[in-house]
Write a protein that holds these residues in place. Structure first.
Motif, PDB file in Angstrom:
ATOM      1  N   PRO A 175       0.794  -1.232   0.000  1.00 17.19           N
ATOM      2  CA  PRO A 175       0.000   0.000   0.000  1.00 17.19           C
ATOM      3  C   PRO A 175       0.822   1.275   0.000  1.00 17.19           C
ATOM      4  O   PRO A 175       0.328   2.330  -0.389  1.00 17.19           O
ATOM      5  N   GLY A 176       2.051   1.223   0.467  1.00 17.88           N
ATOM      6  CA  GLY A 176       2.854   2.442   0.530  1.00 17.88           C
ATOM      7  C   GLY A 176       3.466   2.842  -0.791  1.00 17.88           C
ATOM      8  O   GLY A 176       4.235   3.798  -0.852  1.00 17.88           O
ATOM      9  N   GLY A 177       3.141   2.137  -1.880  1.00 21.97           N
ATOM     10  CA  GLY A 177       3.685   2.472  -3.173  1.00 21.97           C
ATOM     11  C   GLY A 177       5.060   1.891  -3.429  1.00 21.97           C
ATOM     12  O   GLY A 177       5.748   2.302  -4.366  1.00 21.97           O
ATOM     13  N   HIS A 178       5.495   0.940  -2.602  1.00 20.18           N
ATOM     14  CA  HIS A 178       6.796   0.319  -2.795  1.00 20.18           C
ATOM     15  C   HIS A 178       6.765  -0.674  -3.957  1.00 20.18           C
ATOM     16  O   HIS A 178       5.707  -1.106  -4.398  1.00 20.18           O
ATOM     17  N   VAL A 179       7.959  -1.055  -4.411  1.00 21.46           N
ATOM     18  CA  VAL A 179       8.102  -2.111  -5.403  1.00 21.46           C
ATOM     19  C   VAL A 179       9.109  -3.120  -4.877  1.00 21.46           C
ATOM     20  O   VAL A 179      10.067  -2.769  -4.188  1.00 21.46           O
ATOM     21  N   VAL A 180       8.883  -4.395  -5.195  1.00 16.75           N
ATOM     22  CA  VAL A 180       9.807  -5.445  -4.777  1.00 16.75           C
ATOM     23  C   VAL A 180      11.059  -5.390  -5.642  1.00 16.75           C
ATOM     24  O   VAL A 180      10.983  -5.436  -6.880  1.00 16.75           O
ATOM     25  N   THR A 181      12.213  -5.282  -5.003  1.00 13.61           N
ATOM     26  CA  THR A 181      13.482  -5.219  -5.732  1.00 13.61           C
ATOM     27  C   THR A 181      14.335  -6.468  -5.554  1.00 13.61           C
ATOM     28  O   THR A 181      15.286  -6.679  -6.299  1.00 13.61           O
ATOM     29  N   GLN A 182      14.011  -7.284  -4.558  1.00 15.08           N
ATOM     30  CA  GLN A 182      14.766  -8.513  -4.320  1.00 15.08           C
ATOM     31  C   GLN A 182      13.859  -9.502  -3.607  1.00 15.08           C
ATOM     32  O   GLN A 182      13.034  -9.105  -2.766  1.00 15.08           O
ATOM     33  N   ILE A 183      13.973 -10.792  -3.944  1.00 17.08           N
ATOM     34  CA  ILE A 183      13.141 -11.809  -3.301  1.00 17.08           C
ATOM     35  C   ILE A 183      13.932 -13.102  -3.190  1.00 17.08           C
ATOM     36  O   ILE A 183      14.815 -13.382  -4.002  1.00 17.08           O
ATOM     37  N   TRP A 184      13.644 -13.861  -2.149  1.00 14.98           N
ATOM     38  CA  TRP A 184      14.269 -15.167  -1.980  1.00 14.98           C
ATOM     39  C   TRP A 184      13.212 -16.182  -1.553  1.00 14.98           C
ATOM     40  O   TRP A 184      12.191 -15.837  -0.961  1.00 14.98           O
ATOM     41  N   ASN A 185      13.455 -17.425  -1.923  1.00 20.25           N
ATOM     42  CA  ASN A 185      12.529 -18.537  -1.661  1.00 20.25           C
ATOM     43  C   ASN A 185      11.193 -18.366  -2.378  1.00 20.25           C
ATOM     44  O   ASN A 185      10.170 -18.918  -1.955  1.00 20.25           O
ATOM     45  N   GLY A 186      11.189 -17.620  -3.453  1.00 18.53           N
ATOM     46  CA  GLY A 186       9.979 -17.425  -4.237  1.00 18.53           C
ATOM     47  C   GLY A 186      10.304 -16.703  -5.526  1.00 18.53           C
ATOM     48  O   GLY A 186      11.406 -16.164  -5.698  1.00 18.53           O
ATOM     49  N   VAL A 187       9.343 -16.680  -6.456  1.00 15.86           N
ATOM     50  CA  VAL A 187       9.491 -15.984  -7.731  1.00 15.86           C
ATOM     51  C   VAL A 187       8.384 -14.942  -7.824  1.00 15.86           C
ATOM     52  O   VAL A 187       7.193 -15.280  -7.753  1.00 15.86           O
ATOM     53  N   ALA A 188       8.763 -13.665  -7.957  1.00 16.61           N
ATOM     54  CA  ALA A 188       7.793 -12.565  -7.942  1.00 16.61           C
ATOM     55  C   ALA A 188       7.470 -12.109  -9.349  1.00 16.61           C
ATOM     56  O   ALA A 188       8.312 -12.109 -10.245  1.00 16.61           O
ATOM     57  N   SER A 189       6.214 -11.701  -9.539  1.00 19.19           N
ATOM     58  CA  SER A 189       5.786 -11.091 -10.792  1.00 19.19           C
ATOM     59  C   SER A 189       4.634 -10.153 -10.489  1.00 19.19           C
ATOM     60  O   SER A 189       3.962 -10.275  -9.469  1.00 19.19           O
ATOM     61  N   GLY A 190       4.404  -9.211 -11.375  1.00 18.78           N
ATOM     62  CA  GLY A 190       3.260  -8.312 -11.221  1.00 18.78           C
ATOM     63  C   GLY A 190       3.337  -7.509  -9.955  1.00 18.78           C
ATOM     64  O   GLY A 190       4.409  -7.184  -9.466  1.00 18.78           O
ATOM     65  N   SER A 191       2.186  -7.219  -9.380  1.00 19.31           N
ATOM     66  CA  SER A 191       2.098  -6.302  -8.244  1.00 19.31           C
ATOM     67  C   SER A 191       1.079  -6.803  -7.226  1.00 19.31           C
ATOM     68  O   SER A 191      -0.046  -6.347  -7.199  1.00 19.31           O
TER      69      SER A 191
END
Length: 321
Positions: free
Chosen positions: A265-281
Motif C-alpha cells: 500500500p505504501g507504493g513500494h516495489v519489490v526489488t529482491q526476493i528469496w525462496n519465491g518468484v515474484a511477478s506483477g504487483s
C-alpha cells in the motif's frame, strides 16, 4: 439509516469489466478529509476487503502516504456553485462510473442557504446530463453544530428533489448521511474526526453495495487452497523495508505448489526476493524446493521493497493447484 433509491437500468458507463470501477468522491473539505484521508480511507479499506476493484479518481490527491488510493475531487471551502462551475470538465477528464456527492455545507453559512436545494438540484442535473450512465449517489449533509436547523431544512428539501430525478429514470441514489455522524464526532463543529469519517465510510459502503454495478462485482475466490499466507514487516530503513511471508498448509493432505498475492500500500516495489518468484504487483509463486508443504507444515519467503511511503504489506491470499 440509509435511504437508497434504485433507478431503472439503462446502459452502464463505458468501462471494461476487467478494469477497476472508477469512483469519484466529490464535494468540499469533508470529502477531502484533511491529513487522515476522510471517509475515503476506511471506504477504500472496506471495498478492498469485500473484493471490489475500485479506483478513486479526481484531480486532487490527499491523505496519509500509506493510503493506497488518494485521488478525489474534494475542494475545501467550496460551495455548490463552485463545484457546478467545474464538474463537467472533471467528468470529461476522469469518466467516473460512480460519483459520491456530499456538498452544501459551505452554503449553510453563506449568503443564500435557502437557495442551496435549488443549486444542488441543478448540479445533479448537470452531472446526469454529462454522464447519464454514471451512478450518482447524493447524500444528505452531516450536521453543523452551530447551524443544525439550517442543515435539517436543506436535507429535508433535497430528498424529494432527488427522489423525483430517480423516479424520472435518472441513475440518482439518495444516501441519508446526516444521522450517521453525531455532533460529538465533529471537533470543530463541522469536520468529522477519524471516528466520524469511519461512520461516513460505512454508510457509503452500504449504499454502494445496494446498487449492482456501482462498485463492480466481488472478485471470484482464488482457485485451489487451502494454504494461508501471513505477511510481516521484519525491518525498515529510509527508502525501503524487508518483509517475510509465511505460507502454511492447515489441511490434512499435502499441497504441491502455491501462489501468494498481496499489495504494497505504501507504493513500494519489490526489488529482491528469496525462496519465491515474484511477478506483477505482487504475485509470488514457489520455487522448486519449497512448493510441497506437508499437512500442518509451512515455508517462508522474504523480499526487499523500495519506495518512499510508509512500510506496509496488504492482506495476503494464498492458493494452490
Amino acid at each position: 439509516m440509509i435511504a437508497v433509491l434504485l433507478t431503472a437500468s439503462p446502459a452502464v458507463a463505458e468501462q471494461s469489466t476487467a478494469d477497476p470501477v472508477r469512483v469519484m468522491p466529490l464535494g468540499d473539505s469533508i470529502t477531502q478529509g484533511g491529513s487522515i484521508g476522510g471517509y475515503r480511507l476506511d471506504l477504500g479499506t472496506k471495498l478492498r476487503a469485500a473484493g471490489r476493484s475500485v479506483d478513486f479518481v479526481g484531480s486532487l490527491s490527499d491523505g496519509p502516504s500509506s493510503m493506497p488510493d488518494r485521488n478525489h475531487e474534494g475542494h475545501p471551502g467550496w460551495t455548490i456553485a463552485q463545484v457546478d462551475a467545474n464538474v463537467v470538465n472533471w467528468l470529461r477528464t476522469y469518466t467516473p462510473r460512480t460519483i459520491l456527492l456530499h456538498i452544501g455545507t459551505n452554503d449553510m453559512y453563506g449568503s443564500d442557504p435557502a437557495g442551496a436545494p435549488r443549486r444542488l438540484s441543478a448540479l445533479v442535473d448537470k452531472i446526469t446530463a454529462q454522464s447519464p450512465s454514471a451512478e450518482v449517489f447524493v447524500s444528505t449533509i452531516i450536521p453543523i453544530r452551530f447551524a443544525d436547523a439550517t442543515v435539517r431544512n436543506y436535507n429535508a428539501a433535497i430528498v424529494p428533489l432527488l427522489r423525483a430525478k430517480a423516479a424520472a429514470g435518472k441513475r440518482v441514489h439518495v444516501v441519508d448521511m446526516y444521522p450517521a455522524v453525531p455532533i460529538s464526532d465533529l471537533p470543530d463543529g463541522i469536520h468529522p474526526n477519524a471516528a466520524g469519517y469511519s461512520k461516513m465510510a460505512a454508510v457509503w459502503f452500504n449504499a454502494l453495495s445496494a446498487v449492482p454495478g456501482s462498485i463492480g462485482d466481488p472478485a471470484p475466490p482464488q482457485p485451489g487452497g487451502p494454504c494461508t499466507a501471513t505477511p510481516v514487516v521484519t525491518g525498515t530503513w529510509n527508502g525501503g523495508f524487508q518483509g517475510e511471508v509465511t505460507v502454511a498448509n492447515p489441511a490434512a493432505s499435502a499441497i504441491s505448489g502455491w501462489t501468494v498475492r498481496f499489495t504494497l500500500p505504501g507504493g513500494h516495489v519489490v526489488t529482491q526476493i528469496w525462496n519465491g518468484v515474484a511477478s506483477g504487483s505482487v504475485t509470488v509463486t514457489n520455487v522448486s524446493y519449497n512448493g510441497t508443504i506437508s499437512p500442518g507444515g509451512s515455508t517462508t519467503f522474504g523480499f526487499i521493497a523500495s519506495g518512499s511511503g510508509a512500510p506496509a504489506i496488504g492482506t495476503a491470499t494464498c492458493s494452490s493447484p
